[in-house]
Scaffold this motif. Structure first.
Motif, PDB file in Angstrom:
ATOM      1  N   GLN A 103       0.847  -1.205   0.000  1.00 48.09           N
ATOM      2  CA  GLN A 103       0.000   0.000   0.000  1.00 48.09           C
ATOM      3  C   GLN A 103       0.880   1.252   0.000  1.00 48.09           C
ATOM      4  O   GLN A 103       0.555   2.248  -0.636  1.00 48.09           O
ATOM      5  CB  GLN A 103      -0.930  -0.017   1.213  1.00 48.09           C
ATOM      6  N   THR A 161      -0.832  -1.941  -5.516  1.00 46.75           N
ATOM      7  CA  THR A 161      -1.492  -1.991  -4.211  1.00 46.75           C
ATOM      8  C   THR A 161      -2.654  -2.967  -4.337  1.00 46.75           C
ATOM      9  O   THR A 161      -2.996  -3.410  -5.438  1.00 46.75           O
ATOM     10  CB  THR A 161      -2.057  -0.622  -3.778  1.00 46.75           C
ATOM     11  N   GLU A 162      -3.266  -3.288  -3.209  1.00 49.12           N
ATOM     12  CA  GLU A 162      -4.503  -4.075  -3.245  1.00 49.12           C
ATOM     13  C   GLU A 162      -5.691  -3.212  -2.801  1.00 49.12           C
ATOM     14  O   GLU A 162      -6.606  -3.695  -2.138  1.00 49.12           O
ATOM     15  CB  GLU A 162      -4.360  -5.357  -2.414  1.00 49.12           C
ATOM     16  N   GLU A 163      -5.606  -1.932  -3.206  1.00 48.29           N
ATOM     17  CA  GLU A 163      -6.742  -1.020  -3.008  1.00 48.29           C
ATOM     18  C   GLU A 163      -7.245  -1.022  -1.568  1.00 48.29           C
ATOM     19  O   GLU A 163      -8.442  -1.083  -1.314  1.00 48.29           O
ATOM     20  CB  GLU A 163      -7.888  -1.400  -3.969  1.00 48.29           C
ATOM     21  N   LYS A 164      -6.278  -1.019  -0.625  1.00 53.45           N
ATOM     22  CA  LYS A 164      -6.572  -0.956   0.810  1.00 53.45           C
ATOM     23  C   LYS A 164      -7.280  -2.203   1.347  1.00 53.45           C
ATOM     24  O   LYS A 164      -7.793  -2.204   2.461  1.00 53.45           O
ATOM     25  CB  LYS A 164      -7.340   0.321   1.165  1.00 53.45           C
ATOM     26  N   THR A 180      -2.018  -6.371   3.000  1.00 55.24           N
ATOM     27  CA  THR A 180      -1.150  -5.376   2.351  1.00 55.24           C
ATOM     28  C   THR A 180      -1.858  -4.028   2.325  1.00 55.24           C
ATOM     29  O   THR A 180      -1.233  -2.986   2.500  1.00 55.24           O
ATOM     30  CB  THR A 180      -0.745  -5.775   0.916  1.00 55.24           C
ATOM     31  N   GLY A 181      -3.159  -4.071   2.123  1.00 55.58           N
ATOM     32  CA  GLY A 181      -3.934  -2.833   2.028  1.00 55.58           C
ATOM     33  C   GLY A 181      -3.989  -2.067   3.330  1.00 55.58           C
ATOM     34  O   GLY A 181      -4.033  -0.830   3.340  1.00 55.58           O
TER      35      GLY A 181
END
Ligand code: MG
Length: 160
Positions: free
Chosen positions: A103, A135-138, A142-143
């Motif tokens: 992120q 990213t994983e869009e939050k 990870t987000g």
């Protein structure tokens, strides 16, 4: 010519008081990756992909976290050792494609330096080494910034 592929995956937790090292490049950030070595999840994924391409196991077999020799180890040095194992088995790198899922921080400014560091370690042209960040869009760990995950895919070709 024989061609084989390998995939590797790794994830480490982000923590205070640690350096953030990805693909052998230190990145300024308030948090770093937690682990026994320098916790370079991208290089760990790449090493597992190289070993996986020849069904040679995983890095835990070669560099056990229980071994004090690997405390704070520079993962790029371990990568050189792993690549030596690949070559001694009669194969060399075709190309590698790495995806870093984080992120933060923004990794775009460091991508070229990462490709250079890895291509130097693997004695190959930098156009054989791809490094991408997303990213994983939050969403997920990870987000939320709990950790960073990395995937790597490689091809290796028989040395003729
Ligand atoms: Mg790891």
């Amino acid at each position: 010519m024989k061609i084989r592929i390998g995939h590797g995956y790794d994830a480490h937790k982000l923590a205070e008081g640690r350096r953030l090292v990805l693909c052998g490049v230190e990145i300024p950030h308030t948090l770093g990756l937690l682990g026994h070595s320098d916790a370079d999840a991208a290089v760990h994924a790449l090493m597992d992909a190289l070993l996986g391409s020849l069904a040679l196991g995983d890095i835990g077999m070669y560099f056990p976290p229980s071994d004090a020799a690997y405390k704070d180890a520079d993962s790029v040095e371990l990568l050189r050792l792993v690549y030596g194992i690949v070559k001694s088995n009669g194969y060399e790198l075709g190309n590698a494609d790495i995806t870093i899922i984080a992120q933060a921080p923004k990794l775009a400014p460091y991508i070229e330096q990462m490709r250079t560091r890895l291509s130097d370690a693997l004695n190959t042209e930098s156009d054989n080494i791809s490094v991408k960040a997303t990213t994983e869009e939050k969403m997920g760990f990870t987000g939320s910034g709990e950790g960073i995950a990395c995937h790597a895919v490689v091809t290796v070709t028989e040395i003729i």
